[in-house]
Design an enzyme around this catalytic site. Sequence first.
Site, mmCIF file in Angstrom:
data_model
loop_
_atom_site.group_PDB
_atom_site.id
_atom_site.type_symbol
_atom_site.label_atom_id
_atom_site.label_comp_id
_atom_site.label_asym_id
_atom_site.label_seq_id
_atom_site.Cartn_x
_atom_site.Cartn_y
_atom_site.Cartn_z
ATOM 1 N N ASN A 4 0.862 -1.179 0.000
ATOM 2 C CA ASN A 4 0.000 0.000 0.000
ATOM 3 C C ASN A 4 0.900 1.231 0.000
ATOM 4 O OD1 ASN A 4 -1.872 1.991 0.380
ATOM 5 N ND2 ASN A 4 -2.384 1.434 2.496
ATOM 6 N N LYS A 6 0.153 4.249 -0.497
ATOM 7 C CA LYS A 6 -0.485 5.487 -0.018
ATOM 8 C C LYS A 6 -0.191 6.633 -0.999
ATOM 9 C CE LYS A 6 -0.323 3.527 4.548
ATOM 10 N NZ LYS A 6 -0.325 3.711 5.987
ATOM 11 N N HIS A 91 -9.802 1.576 4.256
ATOM 12 C CA HIS A 91 -8.545 1.803 4.984
ATOM 13 C C HIS A 91 -8.779 2.854 6.070
ATOM 14 C CE1 HIS A 91 -4.505 3.040 5.974
ATOM 15 N NE2 HIS A 91 -4.116 1.872 5.499
ATOM 16 N N GLU A 93 -7.114 5.280 7.083
ATOM 17 C CA GLU A 93 -6.815 6.673 6.734
ATOM 18 C C GLU A 93 -7.955 7.300 5.938
ATOM 19 O OE1 GLU A 93 -2.982 5.873 5.069
ATOM 20 O OE2 GLU A 93 -2.192 5.490 7.068
ATOM 21 N N GLU A 161 -6.212 -4.397 10.390
ATOM 22 C CA GLU A 161 -5.213 -3.365 10.675
ATOM 23 C C GLU A 161 -5.644 -2.590 11.911
ATOM 24 O OE1 GLU A 161 -2.743 -2.250 6.936
ATOM 25 O OE2 GLU A 161 -4.417 -0.885 7.102
ATOM 26 N N GLY A 167 1.266 3.014 10.686
ATOM 27 C CA GLY A 167 1.968 4.256 10.359
ATOM 28 C C GLY A 167 3.117 4.589 11.288
ATOM 29 N N SER A 209 2.549 -1.572 10.646
ATOM 30 C CA SER A 209 3.977 -1.644 10.996
ATOM 31 C C SER A 209 4.596 -3.017 10.735
ATOM 32 C CB SER A 209 4.184 -1.233 12.456
ATOM 33 O OG SER A 209 3.696 0.071 12.680
HETATM 34 P P1 PGA Z 1 2.345 0.805 7.801
HETATM 35 O O1 PGA Z 1 0.932 1.000 7.044
HETATM 36 O O2 PGA Z 1 2.902 -0.505 7.309
HETATM 37 O O3 PGA Z 1 3.164 1.969 7.369
HETATM 38 O O4 PGA Z 1 2.042 0.800 9.262
HETATM 39 C C1 PGA Z 1 0.074 -0.083 6.845
HETATM 40 C C2 PGA Z 1 -1.184 0.372 6.170
HETATM 41 O O5 PGA Z 1 -1.661 1.476 6.487
HETATM 42 O O6 PGA Z 1 -1.749 -0.332 5.305
#
Ligand code: PGA
Length: 249
Positions: A4, A6, A91, A93, A161, A167, A209
């Site tokens: 992902n 982003k 997601h 976000e 998640e 993040g 993470s």
């Molecule tokens: P991250 O993000 O691996 O940077 O924690 C995962 C995600 O938001 O899909």
Amino acid sequence: MVANWKMNPQTLKDAEKIFTEIAKASKQVKNASVVVCAPFVFLSDLKKKKKGTKISLGAQNTSSEPSGAYTGEVSVGMLADMGVEYVILGHSERRAGGSPNDSINKKVLITLKNKLTPILCVGETLRSEGESYLLFVKKQLTECLLGVPKTQMKKIVIAYEPVWAVGKDAAREATVEEFTEMRIFIKKVLADLFDAKTAHDVQVLYGGSVHPDNAWAFLALGSADGFLVGRDSLNPKKFATIITSADKK
Ligand code: PGA
């Protein structure tokens, strides 16, 4: 294994570079399929780079409507035409920007109708001491999967998640035990909504993470079916190590 990206990287040149390196690494991996969910604007160029690789293309969102006067939106039909096979939906976000379960549900249904695979993200914002975090995820699953026929469930991938583990500002990493508990709970909810066989067959990914040092444990000890990787999917070396852990399971 889902990357992902982003809102990264900032140039097509960098996107193609990362994609090419991930494609190279993917060739060595036997036990995993690799999906790169890139920003919309890079998808048609990455489609050209995809030829001869093992990578599938994914998007990070879609409109809940098929076409029409929706300024700034991208339809799932457009994505299908571009060779996209997967769409991340719900997601955290995007949920934070006000995307409620009923809108995600519409997106799940239209994505299935267009024969793309939804990667449905669920996860609690806070890990409470009681059982409220379980009920939170149950509500997300129940409302986002409303009206999905049982026969279509095998086309959906669930990504757990926990928002607090996602993040660079994550409060902490999730433990394998926390994932395992939630994985079993998700299967239980799916068994109640559909049936045991359907629940058994649905793939449950872990996201939040994920990095080269924790990937193997989530796969081998936590029985994760794969990962949704943010930051470390933009670093081809780290992502290569993560996807290779599928062969060491
Ligand atoms: P991250 O993000 O691996 O940077 O924690 C995962 C995600 O938001 O899909």
